[in-house]
Structures are given as C-alpha cells and as structure tokens.
Design an enzyme around this catalytic site. Sequence first.
Site, mmCIF file in Angstrom:
data_model
loop_
_atom_site.group_PDB
_atom_site.id
_atom_site.type_symbol
_atom_site.label_atom_id
_atom_site.label_comp_id
_atom_site.label_asym_id
_atom_site.label_seq_id
_atom_site.Cartn_x
_atom_site.Cartn_y
_atom_site.Cartn_z
ATOM 1 N N ARG A 59 7.722 -9.244 -1.034
ATOM 2 C CA ARG A 59 8.348 -7.949 -1.353
ATOM 3 C C ARG A 59 9.095 -8.061 -2.693
ATOM 4 O O ARG A 59 9.053 -7.162 -3.515
ATOM 5 C CB ARG A 59 9.361 -7.525 -0.276
ATOM 6 C CG ARG A 59 8.870 -7.525 1.155
ATOM 7 C CD ARG A 59 8.092 -6.282 1.511
ATOM 8 N NE ARG A 59 6.705 -6.352 1.160
ATOM 9 C CZ ARG A 59 5.795 -7.152 1.719
ATOM 10 N NH1 ARG A 59 6.114 -7.991 2.665
ATOM 11 N NH2 ARG A 59 4.543 -7.130 1.322
ATOM 12 N N GLN A 91 19.011 2.809 2.249
ATOM 13 C CA GLN A 91 18.573 1.817 3.238
ATOM 14 C C GLN A 91 17.543 0.889 2.596
ATOM 15 O O GLN A 91 17.120 -0.089 3.208
ATOM 16 C CB GLN A 91 17.933 2.510 4.439
ATOM 17 C CG GLN A 91 18.871 3.434 5.190
ATOM 18 C CD GLN A 91 18.099 4.307 6.174
ATOM 19 O OE1 GLN A 91 17.889 3.942 7.320
ATOM 20 N NE2 GLN A 91 17.674 5.468 5.731
ATOM 21 N N ASN A 92 17.126 1.221 1.378
ATOM 22 C CA ASN A 92 16.070 0.448 0.728
ATOM 23 C C ASN A 92 16.620 -0.840 0.136
ATOM 24 O O ASN A 92 17.732 -0.870 -0.393
ATOM 25 C CB ASN A 92 15.407 1.279 -0.372
ATOM 26 C CG ASN A 92 14.761 2.524 0.194
ATOM 27 O OD1 ASN A 92 14.516 2.603 1.396
ATOM 28 N ND2 ASN A 92 14.503 3.504 -0.654
ATOM 29 N N HIS A 109 21.435 -1.897 3.725
ATOM 30 C CA HIS A 109 20.589 -2.868 4.436
ATOM 31 C C HIS A 109 20.291 -4.117 3.605
ATOM 32 O O HIS A 109 19.344 -4.842 3.896
ATOM 33 C CB HIS A 109 19.275 -2.208 4.873
ATOM 34 C CG HIS A 109 19.454 -1.212 5.982
ATOM 35 N ND1 HIS A 109 18.456 -0.369 6.407
ATOM 36 C CD2 HIS A 109 20.531 -0.946 6.763
ATOM 37 C CE1 HIS A 109 18.919 0.391 7.406
ATOM 38 N NE2 HIS A 109 20.178 0.065 7.626
ATOM 39 N N CYS A 117 24.198 -16.719 2.077
ATOM 40 C CA CYS A 117 24.339 -18.056 2.676
ATOM 41 C C CYS A 117 24.700 -17.915 4.147
ATOM 42 O O CYS A 117 25.728 -17.323 4.491
ATOM 43 C CB CYS A 117 25.413 -18.866 1.949
ATOM 44 S SG CYS A 117 25.603 -20.502 2.688
ATOM 45 N N GLY A 175 13.840 11.099 2.573
ATOM 46 C CA GLY A 175 12.787 10.118 2.803
ATOM 47 C C GLY A 175 13.115 9.048 3.823
ATOM 48 O O GLY A 175 12.781 7.888 3.637
ATOM 49 N N SER A 177 13.017 8.263 8.202
ATOM 50 C CA SER A 177 12.523 8.758 9.480
ATOM 51 C C SER A 177 13.647 9.035 10.474
ATOM 52 O O SER A 177 13.419 9.613 11.519
ATOM 53 C CB SER A 177 11.551 7.751 10.090
ATOM 54 O OG SER A 177 12.199 6.504 10.258
ATOM 55 N N ASN A 201 12.173 15.544 3.218
ATOM 56 C CA ASN A 201 11.284 14.533 3.798
ATOM 57 C C ASN A 201 9.847 15.063 3.808
ATOM 58 O O ASN A 201 9.618 16.268 3.845
ATOM 59 C CB ASN A 201 11.722 14.207 5.235
ATOM 60 C CG ASN A 201 11.467 12.768 5.603
ATOM 61 O OD1 ASN A 201 11.769 11.868 4.837
ATOM 62 N ND2 ASN A 201 10.898 12.529 6.770
HETATM 63 N N1 APR Z 1 8.557 11.685 -0.044
HETATM 64 C C1 APR Z 1 9.461 11.940 0.928
HETATM 65 N N2 APR Z 1 9.417 11.371 2.143
HETATM 66 C C2 APR Z 1 8.412 10.516 2.384
HETATM 67 C C3 APR Z 1 7.426 10.199 1.423
HETATM 68 C C4 APR Z 1 7.526 10.853 0.155
HETATM 69 N N3 APR Z 1 6.643 10.621 -0.815
HETATM 70 N N4 APR Z 1 6.548 9.314 1.978
HETATM 71 C C5 APR Z 1 6.985 9.083 3.222
HETATM 72 N N5 APR Z 1 8.099 9.809 3.481
HETATM 73 C C6 APR Z 1 8.917 9.842 4.690
HETATM 74 C C7 APR Z 1 8.145 9.680 5.983
HETATM 75 O O1 APR Z 1 7.734 10.968 6.440
HETATM 76 C C8 APR Z 1 9.166 9.031 6.905
HETATM 77 O O2 APR Z 1 9.904 10.030 7.604
HETATM 78 O O3 APR Z 1 9.782 8.725 4.624
HETATM 79 C C9 APR Z 1 10.115 8.304 5.946
HETATM 80 C C10 APR Z 1 10.003 6.778 5.982
HETATM 81 O O4 APR Z 1 10.389 6.321 7.238
HETATM 82 P P1 APR Z 1 10.467 4.772 7.606
HETATM 83 O O5 APR Z 1 9.209 4.105 7.222
HETATM 84 O O6 APR Z 1 10.907 4.694 9.020
HETATM 85 O O7 APR Z 1 11.596 4.201 6.638
HETATM 86 P P2 APR Z 1 13.174 4.277 6.777
HETATM 87 O O8 APR Z 1 13.612 5.518 7.487
HETATM 88 O O9 APR Z 1 13.728 4.041 5.427
HETATM 89 O O10 APR Z 1 13.490 3.026 7.691
HETATM 90 C C11 APR Z 1 14.822 2.757 8.007
HETATM 91 O O11 APR Z 1 14.218 0.780 9.177
HETATM 92 O O12 APR Z 1 13.011 -1.185 9.433
HETATM 93 C C12 APR Z 1 14.186 -0.638 9.034
HETATM 94 O O13 APR Z 1 15.766 -1.606 7.617
HETATM 95 C C13 APR Z 1 14.551 -0.931 7.591
HETATM 96 O O14 APR Z 1 15.739 0.424 5.998
HETATM 97 C C14 APR Z 1 14.704 0.434 6.966
HETATM 98 C C15 APR Z 1 15.047 1.294 8.167
#
Ligand code: APR
Length: 232
Positions: A59, A91-92, A109, A117, A175, A177, A201
């Site tokens: 990553r 969260q990224n 996160h 460490c 963006g 979930s 989203n």
């Molecule tokens: N623009 C806007 N939203 C988008 C796009 C886009 N181009 N592409 C995808 N999405 C949305 C999806 O519809 C989804 O609802 O982004 C969301 C991504 O969701 P996840 O993959 O669950 O990511 P996230 O919510 O950031 O995850 C939260 O989970 O595993 C852990 O620590 C990790 O920070 C992460 C946390």
Amino acid sequence: MTPIRNIVILTGAGVSAESGIATFRGPGGLWEGHRVEDVCTPQALRRDPELVHRFYDERRAKLAEVEPNAAHRALARLDAEWAGELLLVTQNVDDLHERAGSKRLIHMHGELKSALCAECGKRAPHEGSLPPGSACPTCASPALRPDIVFFGEMPYAMHVIERALEQADLFVSIGTSGAVYPAAGFVHSARRMGIATLEMNLDPSEGSMMFDDSRRGPAGERVPEWVDEMLG
Ligand code: APR
C-alpha cells in the site's frame, strides 16, 4: 438557520477511489485480494507479521503511483480559504489530503508513511518497506509495526475530534460506508448536538438516513461543487 462558521469533515476510502486506491468494502468484502480481518487486526499481526507488514508495504509503495484528485484539491482549497474553524478527519491512511495541501487534518486510523513502536509507543515518519523486527529510532527495540489503527484499537485524536464536533455548525461525511465505529457514530453525535449534516457518497451508506442532506455521485464531482457553494 445558524450561519455556518465551524465545519468538521469526515472522509473515507471513497474520496481516494478516483485516484486509483481501492476501497475496502467492494463486492465480496475483499480488499485487493485480502479479507480486511486477515490484515487489519492485532491478532493477524501476531499470527503472521510477514503478511501484514508486506500488505502495508505494498500500500505504501502504491502511494508513489497515485495523485490527489479533484475532491482532495477542493477540500484543500476550502481549508486554505475558510475563515472559520475547519477540521478534516480522514479514515484514510494514504497521504493524498496532505499532498493536495490540507493542513487542518487528522488521520484517525493512522498513516502508511508512519511507523509505530509496539514497545515504546512512539510514532516516526517512515518511507519504503518496513520488515518485521525493524528497530525503533527512539528506543532501538526491534518492534516497529505499521502505524495503522487495527480493529479493536483506539483511533487517534478522538478528544480533538469530539471537541471540534461540539463547536461545529456543520458535519460533512464524504466517501465512507459508515460501517466502522467510532467514525460511523459522528453523525449521531452531530444530530444530538443539533449540527447540520451532509453526506456525499457514491452509494447510500449505512447511515444515509441520518443526514439532513445526501448527495449521490463521485466525490471528484460532488465535492468541488459543494466547496464552490461554501466559498461562493
Ligand atoms: N466517490 C464517492 N464515494 C465513493 C466513490 C467515489 N468515487 N467510490 C466509492 N465510494 C463510496 C462507496 O459507495 C462506499 O460507501 O465510498 C465508500 C467506501 O467504503 P469502505 O470501502 O467501507 O471504506 P471506509 O468507509 O473508508 O472504511 C472505513 O474501515 O477497514 C476499515 O480502517 C478501515 O478506514 C477504513 C474503515
């Protein structure tokens, strides 16, 4: 309606999707061939440190191939030009918000470009691969691990985020979930405090119905439009 002065923005994987970074919960719940549970837990790190370190090495290396997109750039412009308080909570673990220029930023996160460490708890900037057993620059213990908040661990700077929410007039979620707490609970706190809430989203998130306003579409389009409205 109260004029908006203080803003808290939460971003998730969707904001980096258009830069070419995979989201977590795509079809099948796989993330680039791995189940999140196989790499994002303290148990996984103990069981198979090679796998977990290699996963985050990949990553981290990927960051060299991607660029901030229009959503990151618009949020950085809002940060630079917004006169009131603003806190961008992501969260990224990528570095695309800071590369776009955001300054008032918290990585709740953790960060790919940081090592933690496990012995002394100090965090240090880190580039390149991070093999298990790497020495801590502070205490010299061979205990560096990726500086990623795994499931079951406490996210960073929660007190700063909670204070910012208490003072906010608007909470914006982009963006994500809404599947992972405590971030998924920010909208509940915001509602309890009577703060306006907006979601942007691609798909409806788990908490969509909690927001006053929900805008569908790619972050690279919706976010610059919203920033223009805010600054216009
Ligand atoms: N623009 C806007 N939203 C988008 C796009 C886009 N181009 N592409 C995808 N999405 C949305 C999806 O519809 C989804 O609802 O982004 C969301 C991504 O969701 P996840 O993959 O669950 O990511 P996230 O919510 O950031 O995850 C939260 O989970 O595993 C852990 O620590 C990790 O920070 C992460 C946390």
